[in-house]
Design a protein around this motif. Structure first.
Motif, PDB file in Angstrom:
ATOM      1  N   LEU A 135       0.784  -1.145  -0.117  1.00  0.00           N
ATOM      2  CA  LEU A 135       0.063  -0.029  -0.019  1.00  0.00           C
ATOM      3  C   LEU A 135       0.834   1.203   0.114  1.00  0.00           C
ATOM      4  O   LEU A 135       1.851   1.393   0.476  1.00  0.00           O
ATOM      5  CB  LEU A 135      -0.929   0.153   1.287  1.00  0.00           C
ATOM      6  N   GLU A 139      -2.921   5.555   1.123  1.00  0.00           N
ATOM      7  CA  GLU A 139      -3.795   4.718   1.121  1.00  0.00           C
ATOM      8  C   GLU A 139      -4.190   3.931   2.380  1.00  0.00           C
ATOM      9  O   GLU A 139      -5.261   3.550   2.888  1.00  0.00           O
ATOM     10  CB  GLU A 139      -3.485   3.543   0.015  1.00  0.00           C
ATOM     11  N   VAL A 159      -9.344  -1.379  -0.588  1.00  0.00           N
ATOM     12  CA  VAL A 159      -8.708   0.125  -0.748  1.00  0.00           C
ATOM     13  C   VAL A 159      -9.622   0.892  -1.630  1.00  0.00           C
ATOM     14  O   VAL A 159      -9.672   0.574  -2.879  1.00  0.00           O
ATOM     15  CB  VAL A 159      -6.974   0.073  -1.517  1.00  0.00           C
ATOM     16  N   SER A 161      -9.618   4.290  -1.803  1.00  0.00           N
ATOM     17  CA  SER A 161      -9.187   5.770  -2.097  1.00  0.00           C
ATOM     18  C   SER A 161      -7.607   5.666  -2.873  1.00  0.00           C
ATOM     19  O   SER A 161      -6.719   6.419  -2.389  1.00  0.00           O
ATOM     20  CB  SER A 161      -9.268   6.810  -1.193  1.00  0.00           C
ATOM     21  N   GLY A 162      -7.334   4.624  -3.895  1.00  0.00           N
ATOM     22  CA  GLY A 162      -6.160   4.696  -4.295  1.00  0.00           C
ATOM     23  C   GLY A 162      -5.794   5.569  -5.254  1.00  0.00           C
ATOM     24  O   GLY A 162      -6.701   6.550  -5.614  1.00  0.00           O
TER      25      GLY A 162
END
Length: 273
Positions: A135, A139, A159, A161-162
């Protein structure tokens, strides 16, 4: 004018990108103010002289190019295209030809050991999550408890809000599951954030950076270690792209480039038989 550009010109961009562009343009605006002009009235000469000024201040080529990218984006939005015509920029080294700095096996084991011995279950869970999922730190800090599913035999992390606002799902191996579970077992608060600070607030990127700096490690190195491990295990490039969130195969191929340490070991092994 800068606020308008942030709202209109950077719509859809990630929080990190917006922050980078805002800072770059604020610094450019301050420099312009010292030269007697503004973001509304600057010329091509101002841009070229600012680039030269940054070079004189020993800014790296990568930094200068990042700042110039922000200025170009602003100029296109403000319809000041003449301000970025034929501007001479220092060429940054081709990052695609160099391998990112990853931890070797001994460094990785040392980090895991030191953080585990500290007794801080949150810090250990953070380190193991970064090492075993690759990550980005932005993130990681955005994760909520509801983004993690854990059981004895498997686990999954979502995830949401990548980079580029693209969601993806990541499997959690037994070591990452164990570390996260042990941390959550000691939590008695009702904060939705997966990782919280000592003040019961969502942990910040800076706090994670500080944690790793105490062990002389940069946060990006844990992501690089994860992706490098996948590349060197000859995993399918499509799988690596899916796990890492990289859109470009070229970004993945970076990790297959030999490091300085690889070249040194090759030379040292020569003629040893």
């Amino acid at each position: 004018m800068l606020d308008e550009f942030i709202i209109e010109g950077l719509r859809g961009k990630s929080v990190a990108t917006v922050k980078t562009y805002r800072h770059a343009l604020q610094q450019f605006s301050l420099w312009l103010d010292g030269c007697g002009t503004t973001l509304e009235h600057f010329s091509r000469t101002d841009v070229q002289q600012y680039v030269t000024y940054m070079a004189c201040k020993k800014k790296t080529a990568a930094t200068i190019n990042k700042v110039y990218s922000a200025i170009k984006k602003f100029c296109r939005w403000a319809k000041k295209l003449d301000c970025i015509e034929e501007v001479h920029i220092i060429k940054a080294p081709d990052y695609k030809q160099t391998a990112p700095k990853a931890l070797d096996k001994l460094e990785r084991k040392r980090l895991e050991r030191e953080v585990n011995r500290s007794g801080n279950k949150r810090d250990y869970a953070i380190v193991m999550t970064l090492l075993h999922t690759g990550l980005r730190v932005s993130e990681l800090v955005a994760l909520d408890r509801s983004d993690v599913d854990l059981s004895e035999r498997k686990g999954e992390l979502r995830v949401m809000s990548g980079k580029g606002n693209k969601a993806r799902k990541l499997p959690l191996d037994v070591d990452a599951r164990w570390a996260i579970n042990k941390y959550l077992e000691e939590r008695t608060d009702d904060n939705e954030a997966l990782f919280i600070s000592n003040r019961d607030k969502r942990i910040s990127v800076r706090s994670v950076q500080h944690l790793l700096e105490q062990h002389d490690i940069h946060t990006h190195q844990l992501r690089h270690t994860f992706i490098t491990g996948l590349v060197r295990a000859n995993e399918d490039i499509a799988v690596i792209q899916s796990l890492s969130g990289h859109n470009s195969a070229d970004m993945i191929l970076r990790y297959s480039k030999p490091t300085e340490e690889d070249k040194l070991r090759a030379v040292e092994r020569l003629y040893k038989d």
